[in-house]
Scaffold this active site. Structure first.
Site, PDB file in Angstrom:
ATOM      1  N   ASP A 136      13.041  59.117  25.275  1.00  0.00           N
ATOM      2  CA  ASP A 136      12.979  58.501  26.597  1.00  0.00           C
ATOM      3  C   ASP A 136      13.713  57.168  26.539  1.00  0.00           C
ATOM      4  OD1 ASP A 136      12.234  58.513  29.281  1.00  0.00           O
ATOM      5  OD2 ASP A 136      10.525  57.226  28.897  1.00  0.00           O
ATOM      6  N   HIS A 143      15.104  47.987  36.710  1.00  0.00           N
ATOM      7  CA  HIS A 143      13.757  48.159  36.160  1.00  0.00           C
ATOM      8  C   HIS A 143      13.487  47.141  35.057  1.00  0.00           C
ATOM      9  CE1 HIS A 143      10.128  50.063  34.694  1.00  0.00           C
ATOM     10  NE2 HIS A 143      10.672  50.190  33.491  1.00  0.00           N
ATOM     11  N   GLU A 206       6.499  57.334  36.462  1.00  0.00           N
ATOM     12  CA  GLU A 206       7.861  56.824  36.383  1.00  0.00           C
ATOM     13  C   GLU A 206       8.811  57.910  36.860  1.00  0.00           C
ATOM     14  OE1 GLU A 206       7.611  53.460  32.854  1.00  0.00           O
ATOM     15  OE2 GLU A 206       8.574  55.383  32.406  1.00  0.00           O
ATOM     16  N   GLU A 208      12.010  59.653  36.779  1.00  0.00           N
ATOM     17  CA  GLU A 208      13.067  59.719  35.781  1.00  0.00           C
ATOM     18  C   GLU A 208      13.913  60.982  35.972  1.00  0.00           C
ATOM     19  OE1 GLU A 208      11.983  58.936  31.784  1.00  0.00           O
ATOM     20  OE2 GLU A 208      10.492  57.402  32.299  1.00  0.00           O
ATOM     21  N   ASP A 245       7.571  60.451  33.396  1.00  0.00           N
ATOM     22  CA  ASP A 245       7.006  59.959  32.141  1.00  0.00           C
ATOM     23  C   ASP A 245       5.751  59.168  32.486  1.00  0.00           C
ATOM     24  OD1 ASP A 245       7.033  59.634  29.327  1.00  0.00           O
ATOM     25  OD2 ASP A 245       7.784  57.598  29.571  1.00  0.00           O
ATOM     26  N   ARG A 249      -0.642  52.225  31.405  1.00  0.00           N
ATOM     27  CA  ARG A 249      -0.174  50.839  31.244  1.00  0.00           C
ATOM     28  C   ARG A 249      -1.146  49.979  30.429  1.00  0.00           C
ATOM     29  NH1 ARG A 249       5.125  51.582  32.287  1.00  0.00           N
ATOM     30  NH2 ARG A 249       5.547  52.117  34.455  1.00  0.00           N
ATOM     31  N   GLN A 252      -0.596  50.997  26.922  1.00  0.00           N
ATOM     32  CA  GLN A 252       0.772  50.623  26.551  1.00  0.00           C
ATOM     33  C   GLN A 252       0.907  49.119  26.315  1.00  0.00           C
ATOM     34  OE1 GLN A 252       3.627  51.531  29.612  1.00  0.00           O
ATOM     35  NE2 GLN A 252       5.326  50.561  28.530  1.00  0.00           N
ATOM     36  N   LYS A 264       2.271  56.513  26.191  1.00  0.00           N
ATOM     37  CA  LYS A 264       3.296  57.405  26.745  1.00  0.00           C
ATOM     38  C   LYS A 264       3.157  58.847  26.278  1.00  0.00           C
ATOM     39  CE  LYS A 264       6.158  54.449  28.896  1.00  0.00           C
ATOM     40  NZ  LYS A 264       6.678  54.626  30.256  1.00  0.00           N
ATOM     41  N   THR A 268       4.232  64.165  29.535  1.00  0.00           N
ATOM     42  CA  THR A 268       5.477  63.953  30.269  1.00  0.00           C
ATOM     43  C   THR A 268       5.748  65.233  31.038  1.00  0.00           C
ATOM     44  OG1 THR A 268       6.390  62.442  28.607  1.00  0.00           O
ATOM     45  CG2 THR A 268       7.948  63.495  30.111  1.00  0.00           C
ATOM     46  N   GLU A 379       6.255  48.243  39.315  1.00  0.00           N
ATOM     47  CA  GLU A 379       7.275  47.556  40.115  1.00  0.00           C
ATOM     48  C   GLU A 379       6.870  47.470  41.576  1.00  0.00           C
ATOM     49  OE1 GLU A 379      11.574  48.179  39.558  1.00  0.00           O
ATOM     50  OE2 GLU A 379      11.000  49.669  38.065  1.00  0.00           O
TER      51      GLU A 379
END
Length: 435
Positions: A136, A143, A206, A208, A245, A249, A252, A264, A268, A379
């Protein structure tokens, strides 16, 4: 190297399958992506067309394919597409051309070809193959810079000179629709200083984009200790999919000393259909240039082809459903990424790590400059300071149990029929707490 268009890209071509001619279908006859389905008679490979699946085994049994097209269809009809990635690209192209001719509106074999179709909603999609490895990347400048601002720190300068990445967990890559079980992990509760084992309190998504790689055959790929050129990297790209993904948080942010690990690795999600690079040829755009205040590309990242065609004009959207229907919360585009797919592949091998057949890479969060292009909740909410408000007045800072997050994608180009990828979605399920 060049971008070659052929009859399969013809925007005037229509199918006798009516649903393939609907304006907003992901799977018009110009697409013809590969996937693996199971209708209760065993998993096998097929091709999407409108709201139908072309059963390649049935097509072969009917004797409607011959030569190279039949050879590749036999490979693509297996319960895994791994061997398809190893097939001669010219022969894969011949199969797509044969399918396009068989299912076009004026086909002379409508009855026989139609008998090899089954409704997509009568089958379950399964993983096209198990990834040999999963990497990844983090290739959106917007970002990276937003995350740094939200965290009150300067970004590591490496982001501007190479496509940053981490080696993910291939065993937890799963197909769209797989339940998203909220992970357990060590987190530091708000207002506390010590870590506890608890359900993840800050579950995020996320948006992606991903690419499946061909095997290192026909002189492609790299042996241990070797690297590849940007041109070789382009040849290794078989096709693309959507990726979510999912990100824990709290886990993480606490664990990240060497990089992401359990925050993570719990899941996925990918879309099950693989859209070939041939189908995506009309949607190639220039790779993102560099401004005067950004470091120039190093030579191994810089070719005329990649500068002119390295990017993809693919609009990505994310839709959150908390039980009252889906609501779009993200709209962004793959073309805004700071790095191209080929640059990611080249960098993956630049230190001498061998690439393998069925390697899967993902771009990282595809955030753009606009507010609506903030492609994850960290975000969108500015690290929780500004909750998003949904149409019914409900607010969200992070995902809650029962929420469903779906990602969709559309490849766009003037004068061509847009194509999609199918849905990449998951519903949040409660954590499995320790007894």
């Amino acid at each position: 190297m060049s971008i070659e268009l052929n009859a399969t890209h013809d925007p005037t071509r229509r199918s006798f399958v009516a649903s393939a001619n609907v304006a907003d279908t992901d799977f018009p006859i110009q697409n013809l992506p590969f996937g693996v389905f199971d209708d209760g008679k065993g998993a096998r490979g097929g091709v999407a067309l409108g709201d139908q699946i072309i059963d390649l085994k049935a097509l072969l049994a009917a004797g409607l394919l011959n030569g190279a097209a039949a050879e590749v269809a036999a490979i693509a009809s297996q319960p895994t597409l791994a061997d398809l990635f190893m097939a001669d690209p010219a022969k894969v192209s011949q199969l797509r051309a044969a399918l396009s001719d068989l299912y076009r509106q004026d086909s002379g074999a409508q009855a026989a070809a139609g008998a090899a179709l089954l409704p997509a909603d009568s089958a379950a999609m399964v993983m096209p193959t198990k990834p040999a490895a999963f990497t990844d990347f983090c290739t959106s400048a917007d970002h990276i810079l937003r995350m740094a601002r939200n965290g009150g720190r300067a970004p590591n300068p490496a982001w501007a000179t190479l496509p940053v990445a981490y080696n993910g967990r291939a065993s937890s890559v799963a197909v769209s629709g797989t339940p998203v079980v909220r992970p357990m992990g060590q987190v530091v509760p708000r207002g506390e200083s010590a870590a506890v084992l608890a359900p993840e309190p800050m579950l995020d998504f996320e948006v992606e984009f991903g690419a499946w790689l061909r095997g290192p055959n026909r002189g492609l790929g790299n042996a241990l200790g070797d690297h590849i050129t940007l041109e070789q990297a382009e040849d290794l790209l078989f096709g693309c999919c959507l990726v979510n993904d999912w990100s824990a948080r709290g886990i993480q942010f606490y664990e990240m000393i060497l990089g992401p690990h359990l925050g993570k690795s719990f899941l996925t999600t990918i879309s099950p259909w693989i859209v070939t690079m041939e189908a995506l040829a009309p949607f190639r755009v220039p790779g993102r240039g560099r401004t005067g205040d950004e470091p120039a590309l190093l030579p191994y990242f810089n070719t005329p082809f990649d500068r002119a065609h390295g990017g993809l004009n693919i609009e990505l959207t994310a839709h959150l459903d908390i039980g009252s229907g889906p609501h779009q919360i993200v709209r962004t585009n793959v073309a805004e990424l700071f790095w191209t797919l080929a640059q990611m592949v080249t960098h993956q091998a630049s230190g001498g790590a061998p690439l393998e057949n069925a390697d899967l890479i993902a771009t990282g969060t595809v955030s753009g400059a606009a507010d609506e292009a903030r492609a994850c909740l960290v975000e969108l909410t500015e690290l929780g300071k500004s909750p998003i408000t949904l149409p019914d007045g409900t607010t969200r800072v992070m995902l809650e149990d029962g929420d469903t997050l779906a990602i969709k994608g559309r490849a766009l180009a003037d004068g061509f029929v847009s194509i999609g990828f199918g849905e990449c979605s998951g519903t949040i399920h409660p954590a499995k707490v320790y007894a």
